[in-house]
Design a protein around this motif. Structure first.
Motif, PDB file in Angstrom:
ATOM      1  N   GLY A 139       0.795  -1.222   0.000  1.00  0.00           N
ATOM      2  CA  GLY A 139       0.000   0.000   0.000  1.00  0.00           C
ATOM      3  C   GLY A 139       0.829   1.275   0.000  1.00  0.00           C
ATOM      4  O   GLY A 139       0.326   2.349   0.313  1.00  0.00           O
ATOM      5  N   TRP A 140       2.108   1.171  -0.353  1.00  0.00           N
ATOM      6  CA  TRP A 140       2.998   2.336  -0.390  1.00  0.00           C
ATOM      7  C   TRP A 140       2.490   3.319  -1.434  1.00  0.00           C
ATOM      8  O   TRP A 140       2.055   2.919  -2.516  1.00  0.00           O
ATOM      9  CB  TRP A 140       4.409   1.868  -0.719  1.00  0.00           C
ATOM     10  N   LYS A 141       2.541   4.590  -1.113  1.00  0.00           N
ATOM     11  CA  LYS A 141       2.098   5.634  -2.037  1.00  0.00           C
ATOM     12  C   LYS A 141       3.211   6.661  -2.235  1.00  0.00           C
ATOM     13  O   LYS A 141       3.171   7.752  -1.656  1.00  0.00           O
ATOM     14  CB  LYS A 141       0.820   6.300  -1.516  1.00  0.00           C
ATOM     15  N   PRO A 142       4.211   6.295  -3.053  1.00  0.00           N
ATOM     16  CA  PRO A 142       5.269   7.267  -3.336  1.00  0.00           C
ATOM     17  C   PRO A 142       4.711   8.379  -4.221  1.00  0.00           C
ATOM     18  O   PRO A 142       3.616   8.260  -4.756  1.00  0.00           O
ATOM     19  CB  PRO A 142       6.310   6.430  -4.087  1.00  0.00           C
ATOM     20  N   PHE A 143       5.459   9.424  -4.371  1.00  0.00           N
ATOM     21  CA  PHE A 143       5.044  10.541  -5.226  1.00  0.00           C
ATOM     22  C   PHE A 143       3.644  11.019  -4.818  1.00  0.00           C
ATOM     23  O   PHE A 143       2.752  11.157  -5.651  1.00  0.00           O
ATOM     24  CB  PHE A 143       5.073  10.149  -6.710  1.00  0.00           C
ATOM     25  N   ALA A 144       3.470  11.254  -3.536  1.00  0.00           N
ATOM     26  CA  ALA A 144       2.155  11.609  -2.990  1.00  0.00           C
ATOM     27  C   ALA A 144       1.536  12.836  -3.661  1.00  0.00           C
ATOM     28  O   ALA A 144       0.319  12.958  -3.725  1.00  0.00           O
ATOM     29  CB  ALA A 144       2.259  11.831  -1.489  1.00  0.00           C
ATOM     30  N   LYS A 145       2.358  13.750  -4.161  1.00  0.00           N
ATOM     31  CA  LYS A 145       1.827  14.962  -4.787  1.00  0.00           C
ATOM     32  C   LYS A 145       1.496  14.769  -6.264  1.00  0.00           C
ATOM     33  O   LYS A 145       0.907  15.642  -6.881  1.00  0.00           O
ATOM     34  CB  LYS A 145       2.819  16.108  -4.629  1.00  0.00           C
ATOM     35  N   VAL A 146       1.854  13.613  -6.820  1.00  0.00           N
ATOM     36  CA  VAL A 146       1.560  13.321  -8.225  1.00  0.00           C
ATOM     37  C   VAL A 146       0.163  12.718  -8.304  1.00  0.00           C
ATOM     38  O   VAL A 146      -0.135  11.749  -7.604  1.00  0.00           O
ATOM     39  CB  VAL A 146       2.605  12.352  -8.828  1.00  0.00           C
ATOM     40  N   PRO A 147      -0.716  13.268  -9.141  1.00  0.00           N
ATOM     41  CA  PRO A 147      -2.080  12.731  -9.218  1.00  0.00           C
ATOM     42  C   PRO A 147      -2.120  11.319  -9.806  1.00  0.00           C
ATOM     43  O   PRO A 147      -1.247  10.937 -10.581  1.00  0.00           O
ATOM     44  CB  PRO A 147      -2.806  13.715 -10.134  1.00  0.00           C
ATOM     45  N   VAL A 148      -3.139  10.582  -9.404  1.00  0.00           N
ATOM     46  CA  VAL A 148      -3.399   9.271  -9.996  1.00  0.00           C
ATOM     47  C   VAL A 148      -3.975   9.540 -11.393  1.00  0.00           C
ATOM     48  O   VAL A 148      -4.900  10.346 -11.535  1.00  0.00           O
ATOM     49  CB  VAL A 148      -4.383   8.461  -9.128  1.00  0.00           C
TER      50      VAL A 148
END
Length: 169
Positions: A139-148
């Motif tokens: 469930g790691w979410k790298p690049f948190a500021k990059v939109p899905v």
């Protein structure tokens, strides 16, 4: 004077007309579902996990990863946006088995998936494969500021500038 049978014919005929009139709309295929492409790694490629397409069997995941190429990438005379890597990740054993690749030409036309399922191998530390496994398994979410991204085209627009700048999570 109308019979009781005539009282039911008019509404029934109206219903039949309504069904015939709306049938073409009902027969249309549904619009394509939006993708859920989460950025996992940036290096030579920007790699996005298709989160909506992950299929689980216990702690083993079958999935695909969109590899976006840098701008202007060509093979022969054709420009490509990248392609789909098909993978099988065992989250418990921390292994990955590559299961084929399908190219995506500029404009979005996809090629067939080629290649057979390979034997599973350990996830190399610090690799794109390890980053993908962390996203899927942990469930790691790298690049948190990059939109899905919700489409391949959107992932290309997001990923290409990140390749140029060498973005870090």
């Amino acid at each position: 004077m109308k019979s009781r049978l005539d009282q039911f014919r008019a509404p029934r005929n109206a219903l039949l007309i309504l069904l015939v009139w709306t049938a073409p709309a009902l027969a249309r295929p549904p619009s394509p579902a939006l993708l859920e492409l989460r950025l996992a790694d940036v290096g030579r490629f920007a790699s996005f996990v298709d989160m909506g397409g992950v299929q689980w069997s216990g702690r083993t995941a079958k999935l695909r990863v969109l590899q976006v190429t840098e701008g202007g990438f060509k093979a022969g005379a054709e420009e490509f946006w990248g392609g789909w890597r098909h993978e099988v990740i065992d989250c418990t054993a921390r292994t990955i088995a590559h299961a084929g690749f399908g190219s995506i030409r500029a404009g979005g036309r996809e090629g067939p998936v080629t290649g057979d399922l390979r034997s599973a191998s350990p996830l190399p530390a610090g690799s794109t494969d390890e980053a993908v496994a962390k996203v899927v398994c942990d469930g790691w979410k790298p690049f948190a500021k990059v939109p899905v991204a919700s489409s391949v085209e959107a992932a290309v627009a997001i990923g290409r500038p990140l390749i140029e700048t060498g973005a870090e999570p």
